[in-house]
Design an enzyme around this catalytic site. Sequence first.
Site, mmCIF file in Angstrom:
data_model
loop_
_atom_site.group_PDB
_atom_site.id
_atom_site.type_symbol
_atom_site.label_atom_id
_atom_site.label_comp_id
_atom_site.label_asym_id
_atom_site.label_seq_id
_atom_site.Cartn_x
_atom_site.Cartn_y
_atom_site.Cartn_z
ATOM 1 C CG ASP A 90 -39.341 72.732 -24.196
ATOM 2 O OD1 ASP A 90 -39.874 71.691 -23.882
ATOM 3 O OD2 ASP A 90 -38.423 73.034 -25.019
ATOM 4 C CD GLU A 113 -34.787 68.556 -22.424
ATOM 5 O OE1 GLU A 113 -34.237 68.584 -23.779
ATOM 6 O OE2 GLU A 113 -35.989 68.157 -22.463
ATOM 7 C CG ASP A 173 -38.282 64.977 -22.016
ATOM 8 O OD1 ASP A 173 -38.606 66.092 -22.428
ATOM 9 O OD2 ASP A 173 -37.892 64.215 -22.778
ATOM 10 C CB ILE A 175 -41.842 69.506 -25.038
ATOM 11 C CG1 ILE A 175 -42.918 70.349 -24.719
ATOM 12 C CG2 ILE A 175 -42.380 68.883 -26.200
ATOM 13 C CD1 ILE A 175 -43.134 71.368 -25.198
ATOM 14 C CG ASP A 176 -39.596 62.641 -25.677
ATOM 15 O OD1 ASP A 176 -38.276 62.858 -25.646
ATOM 16 O OD2 ASP A 176 -39.933 61.839 -26.461
ATOM 17 C CB THR A 178 -38.454 69.918 -29.764
ATOM 18 O OG1 THR A 178 -37.928 69.630 -28.164
ATOM 19 C CG2 THR A 178 -38.528 71.078 -30.341
ATOM 20 C CB SER A 319 -37.226 58.252 -26.713
ATOM 21 O OG SER A 319 -36.037 58.583 -27.426
ATOM 22 C CE LYS A 322 -39.730 57.003 -32.434
ATOM 23 N NZ LYS A 322 -39.577 58.434 -32.756
ATOM 24 C CG ASP A 348 -34.997 61.989 -23.944
ATOM 25 O OD1 ASP A 348 -35.671 62.638 -23.932
ATOM 26 O OD2 ASP A 348 -33.614 62.213 -24.275
#
Length: 410
Positions: A90, A113, A173, A175-176, A178, A319, A322, A348
């Site tokens: 991160d 973040e 972000d 690392i989206d 984790t 997210s 997706k 996100d």
Amino acid sequence: MDLLRSASHFSAVRFIHRHRFIATRAARRLNVRSSLPFSEQKAKYYKELQAAVDVVERACRLCVDVKSSLLPIDGRILEKNDSTPVTVADFGVQALISLELGKLFPSIPLVAEEDSTFLRSTNLADTVFNAVTAKASSTDKPCTQADVLEAIDRGGKDAFAFGSKPATYWVLDPIDGTRGFVRATKALYVVGLALVVEGEIVIGVMGCPNWQEDLSKSTAEIQESNDIVSGSGTIMIAHVGYGTWTRRFSFVQNGMPKLPGDWTRCFVDGSNLVHKARFCIPDSQTWESLPLSALFNATSNADGVGDNQILLLSICCGSLSKYMMVASGRASVFILRAKEKTTIKAWDHAVGMICIQEAGGNVTDWKGNEVDLAADQFSRRIIFPSGGVLVTNGNLHHQILQMISQASTV
């Protein structure tokens, strides 16, 4: 030196060294001058996107290296604390991207973040520093640990006050997903970076180191293959007005460069019937908690979807994965409910939003309003979508909004 002095080995050594030199030079050229699938003369933010592709790809390699070197061999899920590899990754990704973009675009602030407060209280600062410098571009001035900590803080919550006017800034972000990172499986995680100019998202880059070709399968099927190879993932890009594209990573394996795959244009799928669509939802939410559950049951069995059912894809973890699913046509809908006790973070969603829009899809809140990235006037870190976020292929958007509205009035 003994080997070099040996006449019998001289030719072989010269051959090896020559090819290592060529490999290194080619790898650097791939990193710095990776081409995009449209003309520099036409695309207004070409240079920004080219730089973003380069640094996100290097950040993904950092993640893969950290994961392979620090993750416990039993693959257990760890909490985010001072002993976890996700902490190193991160902070390392945020520092790397902040450093590189700061050199190229020093006037553009970063919304991200992390800040270094937690890192300074642990013994991991050296580990993060080593991870970052291994992937940073070379400069005349050596990077120090203080530089790395400062770079992290440039994206922290107290780094920049925007005020009420539109602004230009990066949204990151690191690392989206984790949980996807710390699992020794194919559960997905994404490095996501977007550029916002005067309130409009103009470019976006998502890197997913363990993306698979066919993600319309169940989580169990995805996790059957466990041979994560450095550079085996996918990078997705979008430029306003020029579409959404993907290609395989470029990387170096066994000292030799592997060329990146060709860019492929992405389009959302063509589904126009809700009960025939493929849905994604957050891992923290259930189908029963969403309004459409009043009309349809959910099943993960692609071969057994009934008339009163929808197909729910079990895609882990964050997210942005997706968003990648919908933008690439592997899913039709991603729906997220806003929770009372948790905030929805801009990083996100920002990069996913432009990738969906440029692929032909749509992103709104549950009332059909555009997601306002400037709603948090001070720091641009939080968004406030009414009800939640709805991501679709466009064909289904109005139908699902109507269903949400009807369910809310029952």
